[in-house]
Each structure stands twice: as C-alpha cells, then as structure tokens.
Design an enzyme around this catalytic site. Structure first.
Site, PDB file in Angstrom:
ATOM      1  N   GLY A  54       0.908  17.241   6.480  1.00  0.00           N
ATOM      2  CA  GLY A  54       0.263  18.518   6.220  1.00  0.00           C
ATOM      3  C   GLY A  54       0.921  19.659   6.957  1.00  0.00           C
ATOM      4  CB  SER A  94      -7.257  19.453   3.389  1.00  0.00           C
ATOM      5  OG  SER A  94      -6.727  18.405   2.593  1.00  0.00           O
ATOM      6  N   GLY A  95      -5.801  19.050   6.179  1.00  0.00           N
ATOM      7  CA  GLY A  95      -5.167  18.081   7.074  1.00  0.00           C
ATOM      8  C   GLY A  95      -3.825  18.527   7.617  1.00  0.00           C
ATOM      9  CB  CYS A  96      -2.399  21.752   8.219  1.00  0.00           C
ATOM     10  SG  CYS A  96      -2.317  21.942   6.431  1.00  0.00           S
ATOM     11  CB  SER A  97      -4.075  18.849  13.070  1.00  0.00           C
ATOM     12  OG  SER A  97      -4.219  17.495  12.672  1.00  0.00           O
ATOM     13  CB  SER A  98      -0.140  16.095  13.369  1.00  0.00           C
ATOM     14  OG  SER A  98      -1.037  15.129  12.834  1.00  0.00           O
ATOM     15  CE1 TYR A 127      -5.040   5.621   3.296  1.00  0.00           C
ATOM     16  CE2 TYR A 127      -3.469   4.229   2.119  1.00  0.00           C
ATOM     17  CZ  TYR A 127      -3.823   5.456   2.639  1.00  0.00           C
ATOM     18  OH  TYR A 127      -2.973   6.525   2.511  1.00  0.00           O
TER      19      TYR A 127
END
Length: 315
Positions: free
Chosen positions: A18, A11-15, A156
C-alpha cells in the site's frame, strides 16, 4: 491522461504494498492522480510520510480509515475534496496461517471481516458516486490464493476466493455504468509483514492439533513456504508497478497476475478442471517429494524453463 487528476483512495498504506503504490502514484510525472493514502492507525504514518517526500500535502494526503467500520469509512469519504473517488484500491488485508484445528473461529471471522467485508464496505460506499458520474475503477488486491487453495492457508484462501466471486459478479453489471473492476493477483510478496507472520506461526502452539499435522506444518510446510518466498517472491515495488499499469489502462482487465515465475503453479489447476491434477501434484510435492519441490522452486527462481523473467513482467 488529459484533464483533471483522478482521486485514488487506497486502503492499508502504513507499510508494504500500500505504501509503495501510494508513493508511485503520487510521483507520477504527469500528476494524473490525487492520492488519498489511508490506514487504520495514524500512529504508523511516519514511514509513508517519509517516503512521500515533497508529494505530501500536494499529490498525496494521509487519512485515517478502518475498513471494518462503517463510521470510519463515511468519515474518510466526507474528508475527500469534492467527495468523489475515481479509483478505489482495496489493499488492506490480514493473513492467517496454520492447522485448521488450532485456529479460533474469532480469528477466522477477523480475516473475513477485513479481507472480504472490508472490501465490500468500501465498494458500497463509493459506488453511488461512480454510478452517478458514469465512470470509475475498483481495484482489489486479491492473491493467487483466490484462484487455488494452498495447504495451511485454508481461511486466508477462502477469504480471497470470496473476494474473487464478489468482484467477478459485480464486474458484469458495473460495465453498464462504465465502471471497471480489476482483481490484482500477486503470488508471494516479500514484505516485513510476511516474514514476521512466518516467524510468529513457527512459535505458535496451535492447541487441539494432532502431532502428525503439527509435524507436517513445521517440518514440511514452513521450510517450503520460506523457500517459495526466496525463489519466486516479488518486491512490493514490483507489484505496485503492476497495479499502476492496471490503473492507467484505457480498458482495465478483470484479472492481472503480477508474477510470471508463479504461473507454472497456477497452470496446474487450469490444466485439469476436475482439480485432481492440482491437488495430487501439490500433495505429492509437499508430502512425498519435498526435495523435488525444493529443486523446482530453485529452477523457477533462475527462470530455467523460459529464461530470466523480470519481477514485474506479466505471464
């Protein structure tokens, strides 16, 4: 590894991390992995597709996945060939920095919805198949802030503490099914996302916060945070390389910190179970001795206590 390639869902591979992890696994010379690289917004897939090169459509495919949506998770899994995930990498996450009084409850809930419940949602979705096959590996990108609280990162850090407790508890029972759980705990990672986040919070108003706390945040925390990223920050490529090793391990560890330069800071908490040493030392360095903190970070950057340390070397 002999046999069929393992399906890895990330998951979370746009930049950032990931993207780097997806590409490194897809480029594995032995083609041990079929990578399903996902992101919430497919409009941002261009950078990943460019980096994937000839692996695109072969050892790497791109898919839409919103970890905050049950429907999106189910649809993504239904599109995977064979329907089974051998390795799940929970990487999607959001940050939240600033004085507590100036943060909205809605923003806090969003952090937990993505960082904690997003990971839980994906784990729940892949577990039945892993249990049925009696094998699997769940990797969660946590943080050193899942081990120790950090000033002005209260929410966080809390989300990462929650992830750590969830995974450690789950790891015990899943060994019965030959399923491994691994928490990867980077320190600071130098990405565009982190840089933009610091720039954004530097301009934020944080309504409802007293002037003294705002002064501490702007005059002490932000400079120290920037110095921390400059001195001990890792590249996404180095962290991705460490995760690749965890995925490829015959018996994966429950925890793996990725940055040996950060270990002196985490050692403070381990040295005193009462917590007093870590809290008082951190307080004094930030609020009373900021110049000493600056010099200490410079020392960590050059590896003074133990010689030069490579960015991906383990403590």
């Amino acid at each position: 590894m002999a046999g069929a390639a393992r399906t890895v869902l990330i998951s979370g591979c746009s930049s950032g991390l990931g993207l780097e992890l997806a590409v490194q696994l897809a480029l594995d010379p032995r083609q041990r992995y079929r990578v399903v690289a996902t992101m919430r917004d497919l409009g941002k897939k261009g950078m990943l597709e460019d980096a994937a090169g000839e692996t695109l459509g072969k050892t790497l495919t791109v898919a839409q996945l919103d970890v905050c949506s049950d429907e999106s998770v189910a649809q993504c899994l239904s599109g995977i060939q064979g329907g089974d995930v051998d390795v799940l990498v929970n990487n999607a996450g959001v940050g939240l920095v600033g004085p507590l009084e100036g943060l909205s409850i809605a923003d806090m809930k969003n952090v937990f919805e993505t960082n904690f419940f997003g990971a839980v949602r994906l784990v729940k979705a892949v577990l039945p198949g892993m249990k049925r096959r009696q094998q699997g590996h769940i990797v969660v990108v946590s943080s050193v802030m899942g081990l120790q609280g950090v000033v002005f990162n209260d929410i966080y850090a809390a989300s990462k503490f929650a992830v750590e407790g969830f995974c450690e508890s789950l790891a015990i029972q899943l060994l019965q099914f030959n399923i491994f759980v691994s928490l990867v705990e980077p320190g600071p990672v130098a990405t565009d996302f982190e840089g933009k986040l610091l720039e954004q919070v530097a301009r934020a108003d944080f309504p409802g916060t007293d002037s003294a706390t705002l002064s501490y945040f702007h005059d002490l925390y932000l400079p120290a945070s920037r110095e921390l990223f400059r001195s001990v920050g890792q590249s996404p490529q180095a962290v991705a390389k460490a995760i690749v090793k965890v995925i490829g391990a015959a018996r994966p560890p429950l925890r793996r910190q990725t940055n040996a330069r950060y270990s002196p800071l985490t050692a403070l908490k381990a040295a005193d179970p009462s917590g007093r040493l870590y809290v008082r030392t951190s307080h004094r360095l930030l609020f009373r001795w900021p110049r000493l903190l600056h010099l200490g970070l410079q020392c960590l950057a050059c590896g003074c206590p133990r010689g030069r340390v490579g960015p991906g070397e383990q403590p």
